[in-house]
Design a protein around this motif. Structure first.
Motif, PDB file in Angstrom:
ATOM      1  N   GLN A   1       0.820  -1.207   0.000  1.00 33.05           N
ATOM      2  CA  GLN A   1       0.000   0.000   0.000  1.00 33.05           C
ATOM      3  C   GLN A   1       0.858   1.262   0.000  1.00 33.05           C
ATOM      4  N   GLY A   2       1.964   1.228   0.733  1.00 32.79           N
ATOM      5  CA  GLY A   2       2.874   2.376   0.715  1.00 32.79           C
ATOM      6  C   GLY A   2       3.543   2.553  -0.626  1.00 32.79           C
ATOM      7  N   HIS A   3       3.910   1.455  -1.269  1.00 27.91           N
ATOM      8  CA  HIS A   3       4.528   1.509  -2.593  1.00 27.91           C
ATOM      9  C   HIS A   3       3.540   2.112  -3.592  1.00 27.91           C
ATOM     10  N   ILE A   4       2.293   1.706  -3.503  1.00 33.10           N
ATOM     11  CA  ILE A   4       1.274   2.230  -4.409  1.00 33.10           C
ATOM     12  C   ILE A   4       1.104   3.740  -4.232  1.00 33.10           C
ATOM     13  N   LEU A   5       1.203   4.211  -3.001  1.00 32.12           N
ATOM     14  CA  LEU A   5       1.060   5.653  -2.759  1.00 32.12           C
ATOM     15  C   LEU A   5       2.195   6.461  -3.367  1.00 32.12           C
ATOM     16  N   ASP A   6       3.328   5.829  -3.588  1.00 30.30           N
ATOM     17  CA  ASP A   6       4.439   6.458  -4.303  1.00 30.30           C
ATOM     18  C   ASP A   6       4.208   6.140  -5.784  1.00 30.30           C
ATOM     19  N   THR A   7       3.195   6.774  -6.350  1.00 26.62           N
ATOM     20  CA  THR A   7       2.645   6.348  -7.639  1.00 26.62           C
ATOM     21  C   THR A   7       3.662   6.298  -8.771  1.00 26.62           C
ATOM     22  N   ARG A   8       4.531   7.280  -8.870  1.00 22.68           N
ATOM     23  CA  ARG A   8       5.508   7.273  -9.968  1.00 22.68           C
ATOM     24  C   ARG A   8       6.436   6.070  -9.852  1.00 22.68           C
ATOM     25  N   SER A   9       6.923   5.838  -8.654  1.00 21.66           N
ATOM     26  CA  SER A   9       7.829   4.711  -8.429  1.00 21.66           C
ATOM     27  C   SER A   9       7.098   3.386  -8.667  1.00 21.66           C
ATOM     28  N   TYR A  10       5.876   3.266  -8.137  1.00 25.97           N
ATOM     29  CA  TYR A  10       5.104   2.033  -8.285  1.00 25.97           C
ATOM     30  C   TYR A  10       4.795   1.757  -9.756  1.00 25.97           C
ATOM     31  N   ARG A  11       4.367   2.789 -10.473  1.00 25.18           N
ATOM     32  CA  ARG A  11       4.048   2.628 -11.894  1.00 25.18           C
ATOM     33  C   ARG A  11       5.294   2.180 -12.671  1.00 25.18           C
ATOM     34  N   ALA A  12       6.423   2.838 -12.418  1.00 26.41           N
ATOM     35  CA  ALA A  12       7.665   2.485 -13.118  1.00 26.41           C
ATOM     36  C   ALA A  12       8.101   1.062 -12.765  1.00 26.41           C
ATOM     37  N   ASP A  13       8.003   0.691 -11.488  1.00 30.17           N
ATOM     38  CA  ASP A  13       8.380  -0.665 -11.090  1.00 30.17           C
ATOM     39  C   ASP A  13       7.463  -1.696 -11.740  1.00 30.17           C
ATOM     40  N   CYS A  14       6.168  -1.420 -11.767  1.00 30.84           N
ATOM     41  CA  CYS A  14       5.226  -2.352 -12.404  1.00 30.84           C
ATOM     42  C   CYS A  14       5.543  -2.523 -13.883  1.00 30.84           C
ATOM     43  N   GLU A  15       5.802  -1.429 -14.571  1.00 29.38           N
ATOM     44  CA  GLU A  15       6.124  -1.512 -15.997  1.00 29.38           C
ATOM     45  C   GLU A  15       7.394  -2.316 -16.219  1.00 29.38           C
ATOM     46  N   ARG A  16       8.405  -2.075 -15.389  1.00 32.53           N
ATOM     47  CA  ARG A  16       9.682  -2.776 -15.536  1.00 32.53           C
ATOM     48  C   ARG A  16       9.548  -4.256 -15.185  1.00 32.53           C
ATOM     49  N   LEU A  17       8.802  -4.565 -14.133  1.00 28.17           N
ATOM     50  CA  LEU A  17       8.726  -5.937 -13.637  1.00 28.17           C
ATOM     51  C   LEU A  17       7.663  -6.787 -14.329  1.00 28.17           C
ATOM     52  N   PHE A  18       6.530  -6.158 -14.694  1.00 29.95           N
ATOM     53  CA  PHE A  18       5.409  -6.919 -15.232  1.00 29.95           C
ATOM     54  C   PHE A  18       5.015  -6.526 -16.649  1.00 29.95           C
ATOM     55  N   GLY A  19       5.471  -5.357 -17.082  1.00 36.33           N
ATOM     56  CA  GLY A  19       5.055  -4.867 -18.385  1.00 36.33           C
ATOM     57  C   GLY A  19       3.661  -4.263 -18.347  1.00 36.33           C
ATOM     58  N   ARG A  20       3.126  -4.100 -17.153  1.00 29.60           N
ATOM     59  CA  ARG A  20       1.785  -3.513 -16.970  1.00 29.60           C
ATOM     60  C   ARG A  20       1.640  -3.081 -15.516  1.00 29.60           C
ATOM     61  N   PHE A  21       0.605  -2.309 -15.267  1.00 32.99           N
ATOM     62  CA  PHE A  21       0.304  -1.837 -13.919  1.00 32.99           C
ATOM     63  C   PHE A  21      -0.446  -2.931 -13.161  1.00 32.99           C
ATOM     64  N   ILE A  22      -0.061  -3.197 -11.929  1.00 29.66           N
ATOM     65  CA  ILE A  22      -0.758  -4.169 -11.086  1.00 29.66           C
ATOM     66  C   ILE A  22      -1.685  -3.405 -10.156  1.00 29.66           C
ATOM     67  N   ASP A  23      -2.973  -3.567 -10.377  1.00 27.40           N
ATOM     68  CA  ASP A  23      -3.968  -2.870  -9.569  1.00 27.40           C
ATOM     69  C   ASP A  23      -4.105  -3.471  -8.181  1.00 27.40           C
ATOM     70  N   HIS A  24      -4.572  -2.638  -7.286  1.00 26.00           N
ATOM     71  CA  HIS A  24      -4.878  -3.065  -5.921  1.00 26.00           C
ATOM     72  C   HIS A  24      -6.286  -2.562  -5.625  1.00 26.00           C
ATOM     73  N   PHE A  25      -7.168  -3.453  -5.210  1.00 23.60           N
ATOM     74  CA  PHE A  25      -8.536  -3.088  -4.865  1.00 23.60           C
ATOM     75  C   PHE A  25      -8.702  -3.284  -3.355  1.00 23.60           C
ATOM     76  N   PRO A  26      -8.477  -2.217  -2.575  1.00 24.36           N
ATOM     77  CA  PRO A  26      -8.449  -2.361  -1.117  1.00 24.36           C
ATOM     78  C   PRO A  26      -9.799  -2.665  -0.484  1.00 24.36           C
ATOM     79  N   TYR A  27     -10.866  -2.580  -1.241  1.00 21.53           N
ATOM     80  CA  TYR A  27     -12.198  -2.775  -0.678  1.00 21.53           C
ATOM     81  C   TYR A  27     -12.720  -4.191  -0.835  1.00 21.53           C
ATOM     82  N   LEU A  28     -11.924  -5.071  -1.448  1.00 17.35           N
ATOM     83  CA  LEU A  28     -12.339  -6.448  -1.620  1.00 17.35           C
ATOM     84  C   LEU A  28     -12.623  -7.065  -0.257  1.00 17.35           C
ATOM     85  N   GLY A  29     -13.818  -7.581  -0.111  1.00 20.24           N
ATOM     86  CA  GLY A  29     -14.187  -8.241   1.132  1.00 20.24           C
ATOM     87  C   GLY A  29     -14.927  -7.372   2.122  1.00 20.24           C
ATOM     88  N   LEU A  30     -15.119  -6.107   1.802  1.00 19.08           N
ATOM     89  CA  LEU A  30     -15.807  -5.226   2.743  1.00 19.08           C
ATOM     90  C   LEU A  30     -17.324  -5.349   2.679  1.00 19.08           C
TER      91      LEU A  30
END
Length: 136
Positions: free
Chosen positions: A75-104
């Protein structure tokens, strides 16, 4: 669950995840009078988070959700959006979404969330037996 992953491919993917710069997340989460992650727990939290990312790459169609401190790191990594987006692109070739409300809202979603946590724990035990019993 896919089981056709080679050990060589898995180890090669591991080194990519160590390149993620989580220093700002660490500072934000371990400092202050009431840190979100106790400083002495950071190394394990970071290790489990990087292992989560590694397993997400290996099992891209599986719903995997970390828990405990690893979830806080994500969750902290996601809040650092530029870093998270760049890491996702480098590691996965796409953005990895997080849906924090799953299960509520619905029991079925709570079951899905619990199963996603269990699935991750099972994969961690399989691929990282050295820390199968360590949960932050």
């Amino acid at each position: 669950m896919s089981t056709s992953i080679t050990v060589t491919g898995f180890l090669q993917s591991q080194s990519r995840f160590a390149e993620a710069d989580l220093s700002r997340v660490r500072r934000a989460h371990t400092n202050g009078p009431s840190p979100l992650i106790p400083p002495d727990c950071w190394p394990l939290a970071e290790q489990q988070y990087l292992r989560f990312l590694s397993l997400k790459r290996l099992y891209p169609t599986e719903l995997l959700i970390p828990d405990g401190y690893a979830l806080r790191v994500w969750q902290g990594h996601i809040l650092d959006t530029r870093s998270y987006r760049a890491d996702c692109e480098r590691l996965f070739g796409r953005f990895i979404d997080h849906f924090p409300y799953l299960g509520l809202d619905k029991q079925a979603e709570r079951n899905d969330k619990n199963e996603a946590v269990r699935c991750l724990q099972t994969l961690q035990a399989r691929h990282f037996p050295d820390c199968a019993d360590l949960q932050a």
